[in-house]
Design a protein around this motif. Structure first.
Motif, PDB file in Angstrom:
ATOM      1  N   PHE A 108       0.811  -1.210   0.000  1.00  0.00           N
ATOM      2  CA  PHE A 108       0.000   0.000   0.000  1.00  0.00           C
ATOM      3  C   PHE A 108       0.848   1.264   0.000  1.00  0.00           C
ATOM      4  N   ASP A 109       2.187   1.116   0.081  1.00  0.00           N
ATOM      5  CA  ASP A 109       3.032   2.314   0.053  1.00  0.00           C
ATOM      6  C   ASP A 109       4.246   2.156  -0.864  1.00  0.00           C
ATOM      7  N   GLY A 110       4.293   1.075  -1.621  1.00  0.00           N
ATOM      8  CA  GLY A 110       5.375   0.877  -2.566  1.00  0.00           C
ATOM      9  C   GLY A 110       6.595   0.185  -2.014  1.00  0.00           C
ATOM     10  N   THR A 111       6.632  -0.075  -0.690  1.00  0.00           N
ATOM     11  CA  THR A 111       7.789  -0.747  -0.118  1.00  0.00           C
ATOM     12  C   THR A 111       7.607  -2.264  -0.165  1.00  0.00           C
ATOM     13  N   LEU A 112       8.713  -2.977  -0.054  1.00  0.00           N
ATOM     14  CA  LEU A 112       8.691  -4.434  -0.054  1.00  0.00           C
ATOM     15  C   LEU A 112       8.313  -4.915   1.337  1.00  0.00           C
ATOM     16  N   GLY A 113       7.202  -5.645   1.437  1.00  0.00           N
ATOM     17  CA  GLY A 113       6.708  -6.084   2.730  1.00  0.00           C
ATOM     18  C   GLY A 113       7.430  -7.307   3.263  1.00  0.00           C
ATOM     19  N   ALA A 136       8.953  -3.650 -10.423  1.00  0.00           N
ATOM     20  CA  ALA A 136       9.326  -2.288 -10.056  1.00  0.00           C
ATOM     21  C   ALA A 136       8.535  -1.299 -10.901  1.00  0.00           C
ATOM     22  N   GLY A 137       8.041  -0.245 -10.279  1.00  0.00           N
ATOM     23  CA  GLY A 137       7.280   0.782 -10.991  1.00  0.00           C
ATOM     24  C   GLY A 137       5.786   0.551 -11.002  1.00  0.00           C
ATOM     25  N   GLY A 138       5.343  -0.608 -10.537  1.00  0.00           N
ATOM     26  CA  GLY A 138       3.912  -0.888 -10.537  1.00  0.00           C
ATOM     27  C   GLY A 138       3.136  -0.007  -9.578  1.00  0.00           C
ATOM     28  N   TYR A 139       3.704   0.227  -8.410  1.00  0.00           N
ATOM     29  CA  TYR A 139       3.010   1.060  -7.427  1.00  0.00           C
ATOM     30  C   TYR A 139       2.785   2.465  -7.969  1.00  0.00           C
ATOM     31  N   ILE A 185      14.786 -10.279  -4.769  1.00  0.00           N
ATOM     32  CA  ILE A 185      13.761  -9.335  -5.220  1.00  0.00           C
ATOM     33  C   ILE A 185      14.165  -7.905  -4.879  1.00  0.00           C
ATOM     34  N   ALA A 186      14.684  -7.699  -3.673  1.00  0.00           N
ATOM     35  CA  ALA A 186      15.085  -6.365  -3.243  1.00  0.00           C
ATOM     36  C   ALA A 186      16.224  -5.807  -4.088  1.00  0.00           C
ATOM     37  N   SER A 187      17.068  -6.692  -4.635  1.00  0.00           N
ATOM     38  CA  SER A 187      18.231  -6.235  -5.398  1.00  0.00           C
ATOM     39  C   SER A 187      17.852  -5.469  -6.657  1.00  0.00           C
ATOM     40  N   ALA A 188      16.623  -5.638  -7.152  1.00  0.00           N
ATOM     41  CA  ALA A 188      16.189  -4.948  -8.366  1.00  0.00           C
ATOM     42  C   ALA A 188      15.168  -3.853  -8.069  1.00  0.00           C
ATOM     43  N   ALA A 193      12.544   1.472  -1.544  1.00  0.00           N
ATOM     44  CA  ALA A 193      11.421   0.531  -1.552  1.00  0.00           C
ATOM     45  C   ALA A 193      11.723  -0.755  -0.805  1.00  0.00           C
ATOM     46  N   THR A 194      12.919  -0.897  -0.278  1.00  0.00           N
ATOM     47  CA  THR A 194      13.304  -2.164   0.355  1.00  0.00           C
ATOM     48  C   THR A 194      13.263  -2.121   1.866  1.00  0.00           C
ATOM     49  N   GLN A 195      13.056  -0.947   2.446  1.00  0.00           N
ATOM     50  CA  GLN A 195      12.979  -0.831   3.896  1.00  0.00           C
ATOM     51  C   GLN A 195      11.521  -0.823   4.312  1.00  0.00           C
ATOM     52  N   ALA A 196      10.965  -2.009   4.528  1.00  0.00           N
ATOM     53  CA  ALA A 196       9.528  -2.126   4.782  1.00  0.00           C
ATOM     54  C   ALA A 196       9.173  -1.763   6.213  1.00  0.00           C
TER      55      ALA A 196
END
Length: 202
Positions: A108-113, A136-139, A185-188, A193-196
């Motif tokens: 809901f905020d673009g970060t990786l859950g 990436a970019g979907g959000y 997944i986080a590497s790309a 967006a990786t700090q959930a």
């Protein structure tokens, strides 16, 4: 679908050479940003894919029938759902590719859950490979509060398949496999967006 996505989202597919096409059970584990993620991720996959989908979607007129035709099966994302687990297990044992979103819902905020372990327990139990996929970019193109997507730029990256570590306690192996998939997944994704936060999906 590919033509529409390239025109509207300027979709770029990377790492498609990593997708196993030769049969055998496979669990595809993308991050989840939009309603369109399942068909978009499936574009370069040259085999039938089955989808674990939120059970509430099956009650929506027209959409419910459509996603059944597209090989989706329901899961209660708010509890352990033994029926969905049995169906996923059956499909993978029969050599199918099954897509499971380990975050359990869209960001809901673009970060990786945080990742739930169900897909990875299944992989460990059956000895099936996991294919991590980064969206990436979907959000930015289709955030949860928008009814329809806007033009944007999306990239979908297919990472090398991951196999469960042999000879490791199943619970430990599932946690390690989940951590490896999340790291891939986080590497790309952009660093932001990786700090959930504690809970970033619904």
């Amino acid at each position: 679908m590919h033509g529409l996505a390239r025109g509207w989202f300027r979709l770029e597919l990377r790492g498609v050479e990593h997708i196993p096409h030769d049969g055998g059970g496979l669990i595809i584990t993308p991050n989840h940003q939009t309603y369109a993620d399942p068909p978009l991720v499936t574009i370069p996959v040259r085999r039938p894919v089955y989808y674990m989908a939120w059970d509430k979607l099956f009650a929506v007129p027209v959409l419910g029938r459509l996603i059944r035709v597209l090989r989706a099966f329901p899961v209660d994302i708010y509890s352990n759902d033994p029926g969905a687990v049995r169906e996923a297990r059956r499909l993978v044992q029969e050599g199918a590719a099954v897509m499971i979103f380990p975050e359990g819902g869209r960001s809901f905020d673009g970060t990786l859950g945080h990742f739930k372990l169900g897909a990875f327990r299944l992989a460990v139990t059956l000895g099936a490979p996991v294919l991590p996929v980064t969206i990436a970019g979907g959000y930015e193109a289709w955030p949860p509060h928008r009814a329809l997507p806007r033009r944007g730029r999306m990239t979908i990256t297919y990472h090398p398949p991951l196999n469960p570590e042999p000879g490791v306690d199943p619970r430990t192996a599932a946690r390690e496999l989940a951590a490896r998939a999340r790291s891939a997944i986080a590497s790309a994704l952009p660093e932001t967006a990786t700090q959930a936060p504690r809970s970033s999906t619904r």
